[in-house]
Design a protein around this motif. Structure first.
Motif, PDB file in Angstrom:
ATOM      1  N   GLU A   4       0.822  -1.205   0.000  1.00 58.98           N
ATOM      2  CA  GLU A   4       0.000   0.000   0.000  1.00 58.98           C
ATOM      3  C   GLU A   4       0.861   1.262   0.000  1.00 58.98           C
ATOM      4  N   MET A   5       1.959   1.244   0.751  1.00 58.45           N
ATOM      5  CA  MET A   5       2.854   2.409   0.764  1.00 58.45           C
ATOM      6  C   MET A   5       3.480   2.622  -0.609  1.00 58.45           C
ATOM      7  N   LYS A   6       3.932   1.547  -1.245  1.00 54.16           N
ATOM      8  CA  LYS A   6       4.510   1.674  -2.593  1.00 54.16           C
ATOM      9  C   LYS A   6       3.479   2.195  -3.585  1.00 54.16           C
ATOM     10  N   ASN A   7       2.294   1.603  -3.549  1.00 55.37           N
ATOM     11  CA  ASN A   7       1.250   1.994  -4.498  1.00 55.37           C
ATOM     12  C   ASN A   7       0.830   3.454  -4.316  1.00 55.37           C
ATOM     13  N   ARG A   8       0.572   3.838  -3.050  1.00 53.49           N
ATOM     14  CA  ARG A   8       0.137   5.208  -2.785  1.00 53.49           C
ATOM     15  C   ARG A   8       1.232   6.214  -3.160  1.00 53.49           C
ATOM     16  N   TYR A   9       2.471   5.839  -2.931  1.00 49.33           N
ATOM     17  CA  TYR A   9       3.596   6.716  -3.252  1.00 49.33           C
ATOM     18  C   TYR A   9       3.683   6.941  -4.758  1.00 49.33           C
ATOM     19  N   ASN A  10       3.563   5.871  -5.530  1.00 46.68           N
ATOM     20  CA  ASN A  10       3.613   6.007  -6.987  1.00 46.68           C
ATOM     21  C   ASN A  10       2.385   6.727  -7.527  1.00 46.68           C
ATOM     22  N   GLN A  11       1.224   6.467  -6.931  1.00 50.16           N
ATOM     23  CA  GLN A  11       0.026   7.181  -7.363  1.00 50.16           C
ATOM     24  C   GLN A  11       0.145   8.680  -7.068  1.00 50.16           C
ATOM     25  N   TYR A  12       0.747   9.011  -5.937  1.00 48.11           N
ATOM     26  CA  TYR A  12       0.980  10.412  -5.574  1.00 48.11           C
ATOM     27  C   TYR A  12       1.862  11.096  -6.612  1.00 48.11           C
ATOM     28  N   ARG A  13       2.806  10.308  -7.178  1.00 43.90           N
ATOM     29  CA  ARG A  13       3.722  10.862  -8.187  1.00 43.90           C
ATOM     30  C   ARG A  13       3.177  10.695  -9.601  1.00 43.90           C
ATOM     31  N   ASN A  14       1.919  10.206  -9.727  1.00 47.72           N
ATOM     32  CA  ASN A  14       1.287   9.963 -11.031  1.00 47.72           C
ATOM     33  C   ASN A  14       2.084   8.988 -11.887  1.00 47.72           C
ATOM     34  N   LEU A  15       2.561   7.926 -11.243  1.00 46.59           N
ATOM     35  CA  LEU A  15       3.324   6.885 -11.928  1.00 46.59           C
ATOM     36  C   LEU A  15       2.589   5.553 -11.784  1.00 46.59           C
ATOM     37  N   PRO A  16       2.833   4.567 -12.676  1.00 49.54           N
ATOM     38  CA  PRO A  16       2.220   3.242 -12.527  1.00 49.54           C
ATOM     39  C   PRO A  16       2.617   2.628 -11.182  1.00 49.54           C
ATOM     40  N   SER A  35      16.595   2.596  -4.217  1.00 51.37           N
ATOM     41  CA  SER A  35      16.979   1.726  -3.106  1.00 51.37           C
ATOM     42  C   SER A  35      16.561   2.316  -1.769  1.00 51.37           C
ATOM     43  N   VAL A  36      16.731   3.629  -1.605  1.00 45.64           N
ATOM     44  CA  VAL A  36      16.359   4.284  -0.347  1.00 45.64           C
ATOM     45  C   VAL A  36      14.857   4.156  -0.098  1.00 45.64           C
ATOM     46  N   GLU A  37      14.054   4.282  -1.133  1.00 44.18           N
ATOM     47  CA  GLU A  37      12.598   4.174  -0.990  1.00 44.18           C
ATOM     48  C   GLU A  37      12.191   2.753  -0.604  1.00 44.18           C
ATOM     49  N   TYR A  38      12.790   1.762  -1.258  1.00 44.90           N
ATOM     50  CA  TYR A  38      12.506   0.375  -0.892  1.00 44.90           C
ATOM     51  C   TYR A  38      12.891   0.106   0.562  1.00 44.90           C
ATOM     52  N   LEU A  39      14.064   0.586   0.964  1.00 45.10           N
ATOM     53  CA  LEU A  39      14.537   0.366   2.333  1.00 45.10           C
ATOM     54  C   LEU A  39      13.613   1.023   3.351  1.00 45.10           C
ATOM     55  N   THR A  40      13.152   2.229   3.054  1.00 42.61           N
ATOM     56  CA  THR A  40      12.274   2.957   3.972  1.00 42.61           C
ATOM     57  C   THR A  40      10.938   2.250   4.145  1.00 42.61           C
ATOM     58  N   PHE A  41      10.307   1.861   3.046  1.00 39.65           N
ATOM     59  CA  PHE A  41       9.006   1.200   3.114  1.00 39.65           C
ATOM     60  C   PHE A  41       9.125  -0.172   3.778  1.00 39.65           C
ATOM     61  N   ALA A  42      10.222  -0.888   3.514  1.00 40.66           N
ATOM     62  CA  ALA A  42      10.427  -2.201   4.126  1.00 40.66           C
ATOM     63  C   ALA A  42      10.575  -2.070   5.639  1.00 40.66           C
ATOM     64  N   ALA A  43      11.334  -1.064   6.082  1.00 42.77           N
ATOM     65  CA  ALA A  43      11.565  -0.864   7.519  1.00 42.77           C
ATOM     66  C   ALA A  43      10.273  -0.512   8.251  1.00 42.77           C
ATOM     67  N   ILE A  44       9.489   0.414   7.690  1.00 45.61           N
ATOM     68  CA  ILE A  44       8.242   0.829   8.344  1.00 45.61           C
ATOM     69  C   ILE A  44       7.256  -0.334   8.423  1.00 45.61           C
ATOM     70  N   SER A  45       7.093  -1.060   7.332  1.00 44.93           N
ATOM     71  CA  SER A  45       6.133  -2.170   7.310  1.00 44.93           C
ATOM     72  C   SER A  45       6.549  -3.269   8.283  1.00 44.93           C
ATOM     73  N   LYS A  46       7.851  -3.516   8.394  1.00 48.44           N
ATOM     74  CA  LYS A  46       8.318  -4.559   9.313  1.00 48.44           C
ATOM     75  C   LYS A  46       8.127  -4.149  10.763  1.00 48.44           C
ATOM     76  N   LEU A  47       8.392  -2.913  11.094  1.00 49.08           N
ATOM     77  CA  LEU A  47       8.203  -2.439  12.466  1.00 49.08           C
ATOM     78  C   LEU A  47       6.748  -2.612  12.907  1.00 49.08           C
TER      79      LEU A  47
END
Length: 318
Positions: free
Chosen positions: A206-218, A225-237
């Protein structure tokens, strides 16, 4: 709106099989093995904290994370930090491989083959839960051996038929002495742990999808890499704190020193003798391990899967 297909039809089952891609399996194994080799000592310490109920004399006691490291190295040597690493590599690699394989196949099937169709939280959790159950069925025996190898502190406290030389020896001895039931100890609380993966994947997706939708991207657009790391850390916590108690119960059921007849007795006795905090023993070393482990795993998975899938597309077009 995305709708579920009829799972009883043979055409739907064939469609599901058509969405199984080896690239997700390889990428998941790569991520799981990499993170496990780097962070296994923290996993071992987390297990030892989790099974310390304060009533078992043979279980070593540590004052904290640093104390555990020093004590284990002093008494067992550096290799003591890597007890159970072989089944952990096999278990983590295969678990992540199967999980990503099943999850992406189920998710793509629900999407009707269109990876850019958003599913929403409910369907993400459903796909993740189904993938978790399938993965657990295939890997639970490995986790039992891994847990017991991590809990082998000294020779004198364990009978020969309960001391394992490695993963294969452990699997064979457990089967001979305890049967199939022994290989699936902790399976029930492990089923509750499916909620952990479902919550984590739902949050991550959901974080990945909403982030890309916010940027008007598929929604399947590749992130940095930083974005993947950030979303992975938050979801795991979020998932780790919310579902950690089942891991304590599971570890205690898998420990051959334990005298619990089942998951309910373990829950009842833990609450009776240790209170609410008893269900969170080992949380600190667990977070110190699982958050960076998930970051490494997801980063490796995302990059390897994108590379393999792109290469497959190029080979198909050429």
């Amino acid at each position: 709106m995305t709708t579920m297909k009829n799972p009883n039809s043979s055409s739907s089952k064939l469609a599901l099989l058509s969405h199984i891609k080896y690239e997700h399996l390889v990428a998941g194994i790569s991520g799981g093995v990499t993170s496990t080799l780097i962070l296994h000592p923290l996993d071992l310490i987390k297990i030892r904290f989790a099974v310390n109920d304060g009533r078992t004399a043979t279980v070593p006691r540590y004052d904290g994370l640093s104390s555990a490291f020093v004590t284990i190295v002093k008494k067992e040597g550096f290799k003591g930090l890597y007890r159970g690493v072989t089944p952990n590599v096999w278990g983590s690699g295969s678990a992540w491989g199967f999980y990503f394989l099943f999850y992406n196949a189920i998710k793509t099937w629900i999407q009707g083959g269109n990876a850019r169709t958003p599913l929403g939280p409910g369907l993400h959790m459903l796909a993740a839960a189904e993938a978790g159950i399938l993965s657990l069925l295939m890997t639970n025996p490995i986790w039992v051996v891994k847990t017991r190898l991590c809990l082998q502190y000294s020779e004198e406290h364990i009978a020969d038929n309960k001391r394992y030389k490695g993963m294969v020896d452990g699997l064979s001895k457990i089967y001979r002495t305890e049967g199939i039931r022994g290989l699936y100890r902790g399976f029930v609380p492990g089923m509750f742990g499916v909620s952990h993966g479902a919550l984590q994947f739902m949050t991550y997706e959901e974080m990945k999808n909403r982030y890309n939708q916010y940027r008007n991207l598929p929604i399947d657009f590749k992130l940095t890499s930083v974005e993947y790391l950030t979303f992975a850390a938050i979801s795991k916590l979020i998932a780790a704190v919310g579902t950690y108690p089942y891991q304590v119960v599971r570890a205690r059921l898998q420990d051959q020193r334990g005298a619990y007849t089942g998951a309910w007795q373990c829950v009842r006795d833990t609450w009776r003798y240790e209170g609410f905090l008893g269900f969170y023993k080992g949380l600190k070393p667990n977070l110190a391990r699982v958050v960076p482990a998930t970051m490494i795993t997801f980063l490796a998975y995302e990059n390897v899967s994108h590379y393999l899938l792109n290469r497959t597309r190029e080979m198909t077009l050429s």
